[in-house]
Design a protein around this motif. Structure first.
Motif, PDB file in Angstrom:
ATOM      1  N   VAL A 336      24.390  35.278  35.902  1.00 21.68           N
ATOM      2  CA  VAL A 336      25.364  34.233  36.258  1.00 21.68           C
ATOM      3  C   VAL A 336      25.456  33.204  35.120  1.00 21.68           C
ATOM      4  O   VAL A 336      26.545  32.812  34.688  1.00 21.68           O
ATOM      5  CB  VAL A 336      24.945  33.515  37.560  1.00 21.68           C
ATOM      6  CG1 VAL A 336      25.837  32.336  37.849  1.00 21.68           C
ATOM      7  CG2 VAL A 336      24.967  34.474  38.720  1.00 21.68           C
ATOM      8  N   LEU A 340      28.660  32.690  32.733  1.00 21.80           N
ATOM      9  CA  LEU A 340      29.360  31.400  32.654  1.00 21.80           C
ATOM     10  C   LEU A 340      29.399  30.902  31.214  1.00 21.80           C
ATOM     11  O   LEU A 340      30.417  30.383  30.745  1.00 21.80           O
ATOM     12  CB  LEU A 340      28.677  30.364  33.552  1.00 21.80           C
ATOM     13  CG  LEU A 340      28.934  30.527  35.061  1.00 21.80           C
ATOM     14  CD1 LEU A 340      28.054  29.579  35.854  1.00 21.80           C
ATOM     15  CD2 LEU A 340      30.394  30.279  35.413  1.00 21.80           C
ATOM     16  N   GLY A 431      30.325  40.880  34.039  1.00 22.01           N
ATOM     17  CA  GLY A 431      31.783  40.998  34.098  1.00 22.01           C
ATOM     18  C   GLY A 431      32.394  40.203  35.245  1.00 22.01           C
ATOM     19  O   GLY A 431      33.450  39.596  35.096  1.00 22.01           O
ATOM     20  N   ALA A 432      31.717  40.205  36.398  1.00 23.17           N
ATOM     21  CA  ALA A 432      32.269  39.517  37.570  1.00 23.17           C
ATOM     22  C   ALA A 432      32.422  38.024  37.314  1.00 23.17           C
ATOM     23  O   ALA A 432      33.314  37.375  37.858  1.00 23.17           O
ATOM     24  CB  ALA A 432      31.361  39.734  38.766  1.00 23.17           C
ATOM     25  N   VAL A 433      31.572  37.475  36.465  1.00 26.86           N
ATOM     26  CA  VAL A 433      31.647  36.034  36.183  1.00 26.86           C
ATOM     27  C   VAL A 433      32.498  35.775  34.945  1.00 26.86           C
ATOM     28  O   VAL A 433      33.312  34.841  34.911  1.00 26.86           O
ATOM     29  CB  VAL A 433      30.225  35.458  35.961  1.00 26.86           C
ATOM     30  CG1 VAL A 433      30.275  33.968  35.704  1.00 26.86           C
ATOM     31  CG2 VAL A 433      29.347  35.743  37.165  1.00 26.86           C
ATOM     32  N   ALA A 434      32.340  36.631  33.923  1.00 34.49           N
ATOM     33  CA  ALA A 434      32.963  36.328  32.627  1.00 34.49           C
ATOM     34  C   ALA A 434      34.392  36.837  32.499  1.00 34.49           C
ATOM     35  O   ALA A 434      35.159  36.318  31.684  1.00 34.49           O
ATOM     36  CB  ALA A 434      32.104  36.913  31.505  1.00 34.49           C
ATOM     37  N   ALA A 435      34.767  37.856  33.286  1.00 32.30           N
ATOM     38  CA  ALA A 435      36.103  38.439  33.105  1.00 32.30           C
ATOM     39  C   ALA A 435      37.125  37.814  34.045  1.00 32.30           C
ATOM     40  O   ALA A 435      36.779  37.336  35.120  1.00 32.30           O
ATOM     41  CB  ALA A 435      36.034  39.941  33.331  1.00 32.30           C
TER      42      ALA A 435
ATOM     43  N   GLN B  69      40.790  36.286  38.058  1.00 28.18           N
ATOM     44  CA  GLN B  69      39.741  36.647  39.025  1.00 28.18           C
ATOM     45  C   GLN B  69      38.598  35.631  39.023  1.00 28.18           C
ATOM     46  O   GLN B  69      38.233  35.104  37.980  1.00 28.18           O
ATOM     47  CB  GLN B  69      39.211  38.017  38.639  1.00 28.18           C
ATOM     48  CG  GLN B  69      37.920  38.409  39.281  1.00 28.18           C
ATOM     49  CD  GLN B  69      37.366  39.675  38.641  1.00 28.18           C
ATOM     50  OE1 GLN B  69      37.808  40.763  38.926  1.00 28.18           O
ATOM     51  NE2 GLN B  69      36.405  39.521  37.755  1.00 28.18           N
ATOM     52  N   ARG B  79      33.000  28.157  37.622  1.00 26.34           N
ATOM     53  CA  ARG B  79      33.898  28.715  36.611  1.00 26.34           C
ATOM     54  C   ARG B  79      34.995  27.700  36.252  1.00 26.34           C
ATOM     55  O   ARG B  79      35.423  27.615  35.112  1.00 26.34           O
ATOM     56  CB  ARG B  79      34.529  29.976  37.196  1.00 26.34           C
ATOM     57  CG  ARG B  79      34.931  30.995  36.172  1.00 26.34           C
ATOM     58  CD  ARG B  79      35.418  32.248  36.862  1.00 26.34           C
ATOM     59  NE  ARG B  79      35.516  33.344  35.922  1.00 26.34           N
ATOM     60  CZ  ARG B  79      36.611  33.614  35.227  1.00 26.34           C
ATOM     61  NH1 ARG B  79      37.686  32.897  35.380  1.00 26.34           N
ATOM     62  NH2 ARG B  79      36.631  34.621  34.373  1.00 26.34           N
ATOM     63  N   LEU B  82      34.776  25.430  33.359  1.00 28.24           N
ATOM     64  CA  LEU B  82      34.884  25.968  32.002  1.00 28.24           C
ATOM     65  C   LEU B  82      36.256  26.547  31.669  1.00 28.24           C
ATOM     66  O   LEU B  82      36.626  26.656  30.514  1.00 28.24           O
ATOM     67  CB  LEU B  82      33.819  27.061  31.792  1.00 28.24           C
ATOM     68  CG  LEU B  82      32.390  26.576  32.017  1.00 28.24           C
ATOM     69  CD1 LEU B  82      31.461  27.723  32.292  1.00 28.24           C
ATOM     70  CD2 LEU B  82      31.912  25.803  30.798  1.00 28.24           C
TER      71      LEU B  82
END
Lengths: 488, 336
Positions: A336, A340, A431-435, B69, B79, B82
């Motif tokens: 996570v 982020l 990926g779930a957080v960054a994409a 997403q 999120r 940021l």
């Protein structure tokens, strides 16, 4: 220049920790029940490591008993277990042993899901380092049991410690398995960090937990490393019949059976999955699915390349033993936090390219230290003597890097690329957080899971595993092709 | 020489990637600013309502919509620190208090006859309860029924700490119970709990695979199986004492760039035809009345059954941060 390179690598790995401290504005607070968390997570991680290493060695002994061609494909098959998403392992567990939960289930699942990687590392180590000794033992008529007890296991001691520490560290930061099998108790730091971020938005707790986990593991791994000297024979890549004699085929079932069970459970409703893909419109013209497959290949291979390049870059920069140990002791923080932090890459851009690069960078950040600890550290230490001799004879740093180190590290470089690519195909945590959208097979399968389409998700996970498997075989074979090349 | 070449290539890869990103970012900034809507993966996926809503909104207003997403609500809020967005869609009632305290929001101008406040507009909702397959068991008819021994090791629950329906369930069973009673109640339910999954999708997966016979889900879940899989076995167990509800809200971030379009978008989401689209593709119920003449198929029956379960006001829906923390702590102490 070398010092600068090494500093850059360390700064890169420290970035997620610095990020969590910045977000927490330097404040830190330990959550309630912290001591209980330490106790349960360390117990769980220690047992997981012990079982995983035992199972890995036994599977490795089984693999060594197979003829070369069969061994390579079976090794890759056993390795699949290390790349299957946790949910598939949990599903298998609930089908086979629905009533066994808690730390027993967590430990066994951690063990079976990591044993393949250890088995593969044991096989490679024995084959490339001890084949000559085994030939000698065979000529002398040493029985199998004696050879393992008195010969190979003591010789593998430093590697076993490495594997124990690797699984210990990964079990401490495991997430889905302890969450699903462990009930309400936080069995890992990752769960505690996850709860602090997602439930309480308590970044002071995140910073404290992350830092505590890092410092503890660093000290633990650093101290363990200094107590067990790294040792290995000279690289000897001969393919020897003696290796096969000292293996014991039936044991390979220990590694193959859990993987086969999990794949059967994962793909048992493939037909229904195809229908679900159809109803989701993903098979209408194949456009979206095709694009996702292509992006996944790009992301996974770039992630693999960056991982292999980072480890090679660090190895060629001639790190001191302390620096090597420091990197071996490094444990990436929660996915996570890494995810982020990666949002800062590309200044928050939501383009697909930015997403792809973020996932690839993230994979490199997480995988490189693990693979370094697992194989690079030991491998590089064994080349130290050659480097010293070359230095005495006045070889330049360039010459040492490219004429001595690179030719011998090349197979490892390709193996790392293959393993990291395989892992990257299955990543959805980062990926779930960054994409910004479901651009990879893993992310698309997650979106399908959220839309009642478990079987379709299973098919995509299976497809990712298949592609990862092919990539691993490709890179592994490429590395093998380079084995035995003369060192200039 | 060769060494320099390889080292240079690796460095060039990193620098080149950063350069491409920078250029692309600049390029993005030059084209017409789209309305950026952050939502969850299944809403924005090609089979979800997002893409069609974007198409309709652009056709109506000329403003393109870009869906982004986000992971679950907790990560979504982190999120947002940021990355920028104009609208956030998919916050459920249990995180609204946290969302208000962590981010600044703009008031909306949407009108809807469903509990809402000045900052958050409801976009869909569904009663939460237990889904089963016909013929596999005698369904429960009340919360207390769940503790019956016939459900031993049959119930798939979601962890309230990580899952929205899981938290709705916890709030539901906490209603009218003291802390001690709640803990006792949870403990008495232990034998029936087959699993506590971190997410709805994992719990539902265990149920569809047959590992669990009863799953905490939505009243609308059987409709998916009926309409998409032509499987009529799935049923929702209607409880005599009512149900928890899950309401999804949308809000406009104070740091929005396309704020006027964002307001327009929220109003647009409430149009009957868009509510119908969300209902059919997101498997949730509309927050506005759909025309009686409209053919809604099996949804009509569910809408009728759900009419009496509609939340009355925001006060009954929302949970304060302190209450949330208290309930989660109780859960941690009493859960299996």
């Amino acid at each position: 220049m070398s010092r600068l390179s090494r500093t850059l690598v360390f700064l890169l790995f420290l970035a997620p920790y610095v990020f969590s401290l910045i977000v927490a504005q330097g404040r830190m607070a330990l959550p309630a029940g912290f001591l209980g968390l330490v106790q349960s997570s360390f117990l769980q991680a220690a047992l997981s490591a012990l079982f995983a290493v035992t199972l890995g060695i036994l599977t490795g002994v089984g693999l060594l008993g197979l003829p070369q061609r069969l061994r390579r494909s079976t090794e890759a098959a056993v390795l699949v277990g290390s790349f299957v998403p946790s949910i598939a392992w949990v599903l298998m567990w609930m089908v086979l042993l629905p009533n066994v939960r808690g730390v027993t289930a967590i430990v066994i699942l951690h063990a079976v899901s990591s044993a393949g990687l250890i088995a593969s590392a044991v096989v490679r180590k024995v084959r490339t380092r001890w084949a000559g000794s085994l030939e000698l033992a065979m000529v002398e008529g040493a029985p199998r049991g004696l050879m393992w007890r008195r010969g190979l296991l003591p010789l593998l001691r430093s590697d076993l410690v490495t594997y124990l520490l690797t699984i210990f560290a990964s079990s401490l930061s495991s997430f889905s398995i302890p969450l699903l099998m462990g009930g309400a108790e936080a069995w890992t730091f990752e769960i505690a960090i996850h709860q602090a971020v997602r439930i309480h938005s308590a970044w002071d707790q995140v910073a404290a937990l992350t830092l505590w986990q890092w410092i503890t593991l660093t000290v633990l791994l650093f101290v363990s490393r200094s107590r067990v000297p790294l040792r290995a024979g000279a690289i000897d890549h001969r393919e020897s019949r003696a290796v096969e004699k000292y293996g014991w085929k039936p044991l390979v079932l220990l590694g193959v059976m859990p993987v086969a069970s999990v794949l059967i459970v994962l793909l048992s409703s493939a037909l229904r999955g195809v229908q679900q893909l159809e109803t989701a419109g993903l098979l209408i013209d194949g456009g979206e699915l095709g694009a996702v497959v292509l992006v996944s290949i790009f992301v996974a291979h770039l992630g693999g390349l960056l991982t292999a390049a980072t480890t090679l870059f660090f190895a060629l920069s001639r790190p001191s033993e302390t620096e090597r140990r420091l990197l071996s002791s490094y444990v990436a923080p929660s996915a996570v936090i890494t995810g982020l932090m990666l949002l800062l890459v590309g200044m928050g851009s939501v383009s697909a390219l930015a997403d792809a690069l973020r996932i690839s960078f993230g994979c490199a950040l997480v995988f490189a230290p693990v693979l370094w600890r697992m194989r690079w550290h030991v491998e590089l230490s064994t080349l130290e003597r050659q480097v010293e001799v070359a230095e005495i004879f006045g070889a330049s740093a360039q010459m040492i890097a490219w004429r001595i180190l690179w030719p011998q590290l090349r197979p490892l470089f390709y193996w790392t690329w293959g393993v990291a690519t395989f892992w990257a195909f299955g990543d959805y945590a980062i990926g779930a957080v960054a994409a910004s959208r479901p651009i990879t097979l893993a992310l698309l399968s997650r979106a399908l899971l959220e839309s009642y389409r478990l079987e379709a998700a299973a098919i995509l996970i299976g497809l990712g595993l298949f592609l990862g498997f092919l990539s691993y075989l490709f890179f592994s074979n490429r590395g093998e092709r380079n084995v035995g090349r003369k060192v200039s | 020489m060769r060494g320099k070449w390889i080292t240079g290539s690796v460095m060039a890869l990193f620098v080149g990637s950063a350069g491409i990103l920078y250029l692309e970012n600049r390029q993005n900034n030059k084209v017409t600013k789209p309305l950026v809507v952050m939502s969850y993966a299944s809403f924005i996926a090609s089979w979800g309502p997002g893409p069609e809503l974007a198409k309709r909104f652009e056709a109506k207003t000329g403003t393109p919509v870009q869906f982004v997403q986000a992971d679950d609500a907790g990560i979504l809020l982190q999120r947002l620190r940021l990355v920028s967005a104009d609208v956030v869609l998919g916050l459920d009632q249990s995180v609204l208090t946290g969302a208000r305290s962590e981010m600044s929001w703009l008031p909306h101008s949407a009108k809807v006859d469903f509990p809402h406040d000045d900052f958050f507009v409801p976009i869909d909702w569904a009663p939460v309860g237990f889904v089963y397959r016909d013929g596999e068991l005698t369904p429960p008819s009340s919360l207390d029924d769940l503790r019956h021994e016939r459900f031993k090791n049959q119930i798939a629950l979601e962890d309230p700490r990580t899952s929205a329906p899981g938290f709705q369930f916890l709030s539901w069973i906490a209603r009218g119970r003291t802390d001690v009673e709640l803990k006792t109640w949870i403990r008495q339910m232990h034998p029936g709990i087959q699993s506590v999954s971190p997410s709805w999708s994992q719990a539902y997966g265990l149920f569809t695979r047959g590992t669990a016979k009863l799953v905490l889900s939505y009243m609308t879940s059987p409709l998916y199986h009926q309409l998409i899989e032509r499987d009529e076995r799935y049923r929702f167990a209607l409880f005599s004492g009512g149900h928890a509800v899950h309401v999804e809200f949308a809000g406009i971030l104070a740091k929005c760039v396309s704020c006027d379009q964002a307001r327009e978008f929220l109003q647009f989401l409430l149009l009957a035809e868009n509510q119908k689209l969300i209902m059919e593709k997101n498997w949730m119920l509309p927050v506005v009345e759909l025309p009686a003449t409209e053919d809604l198929g099996p949804f009509r029956k569910v809408l009728e059954a759900a009419r009496y379960l509609k939340p009355k006001d925001m006060a009954t829906l929302e949970v304060s941060t302190a209450d949330r923390e208290r309930l989660l702590k109780l859960w941690s102490e009493a859960a299996p």
